[in-house]
Design an enzyme around this catalytic site. Structure first.
Site, PDB file in Angstrom:
ATOM      1  N   TYR A  12      30.743  35.872  52.290  1.00  0.00           N
ATOM      2  CA  TYR A  12      31.226  35.314  51.024  1.00  0.00           C
ATOM      3  C   TYR A  12      31.625  33.847  51.216  1.00  0.00           C
ATOM      4  O   TYR A  12      31.225  32.972  50.449  1.00  0.00           O
ATOM      5  CB  TYR A  12      32.393  36.149  50.474  1.00  0.00           C
ATOM      6  N   GLU A  34      36.767  38.520  39.776  1.00  0.00           N
ATOM      7  CA  GLU A  34      38.081  37.870  39.902  1.00  0.00           C
ATOM      8  C   GLU A  34      39.138  38.613  39.084  1.00  0.00           C
ATOM      9  O   GLU A  34      40.264  38.798  39.539  1.00  0.00           O
ATOM     10  CB  GLU A  34      38.008  36.400  39.484  1.00  0.00           C
ATOM     11  N   TRP A  42      40.970  40.694  48.089  1.00  0.00           N
ATOM     12  CA  TRP A  42      39.594  40.269  47.834  1.00  0.00           C
ATOM     13  C   TRP A  42      38.632  41.134  48.638  1.00  0.00           C
ATOM     14  O   TRP A  42      37.519  41.406  48.202  1.00  0.00           O
ATOM     15  CB  TRP A  42      39.431  38.783  48.147  1.00  0.00           C
TER      16      TRP A  42
END
Length: 172
Positions: A12, A34, A42
């Site tokens: 990522y 998000e 995350w």
């Protein structure tokens, strides 16, 4: 950090975070991720990204905007994603909003461009007025992750140079 987690984060970080996105469905997908990250790590979202993509029709804005109550219940019953009614409702309502922005501005990306530049505080105010379930952290991370706010990488990070070459909006 365990190796699979490190690899997930590394991919990522090196290939997605801070890089501009020019496809409305992918921009919307990042916003969905998000929003779903709120209150979670995350890493949890990265592990579930493929499931989100599948559950939400590859983040197809038109399909999601047309979701019915049955689709909402299907999502709330899907263990592969975050089963939070507020977040599921936000995805559906935000898809409808983006369709309106596309008609008004030509695309979600164009709407973002037309509102650039703004401070983080100004962006947060605009997003809260325009979209569901978008607070300061969500908006800040979304905009950093797509190149509209600086901060995804610092100048000493090897990825920083790659991002600069792609001309993120905060440089314009």
């Amino acid at each position: 950090m365990k190796e699979p987690s490190r690899s997930l984060h590394q991919n990522y970080h090196d290939n997605h975070y801070g890089f501009p996105i020019h496809d409305d469905n992918e921009l919307f997908g990042r916003l969905i991720l998000e929003i779903n990250q709120a209150g979670l790590s995350w890493e949890t979202i990265l592990k579930k990204e493929a499931s989100f993509r599948e559950a939400y029709d590859n983040f197809d804005i038109q399909k999601i905007a047309a979701y019915t109550e049955a689709d909402r219940e299907r999502l709330l019953g899907n263990p592969g994603i975050i089963r939070n009614r507020l977040k599921v409702n936000a995805a559906i309502e935000n898809a409808k909003t983006i369709m309106h922005l596309q008609k008004e501005c030509g695309s979600f990306e164009k709407w973002l461009e037309l509102n650039h530049p703004k401070t983080k505080e100004e962006w947060v105010k605009l997003f809260k007025k325009t979209f569901k379930f978008t607070g300061g952290e969500i908006v800040g991370e979304f905009l950093m992750s797509i190149g509209y706010l600086p901060g995804a990488h610092d100048a000493s990070c090897p990825v920083y140079k790659e991002i600069i070459e792609e001309k993120p909006m905060w440089l314009k």
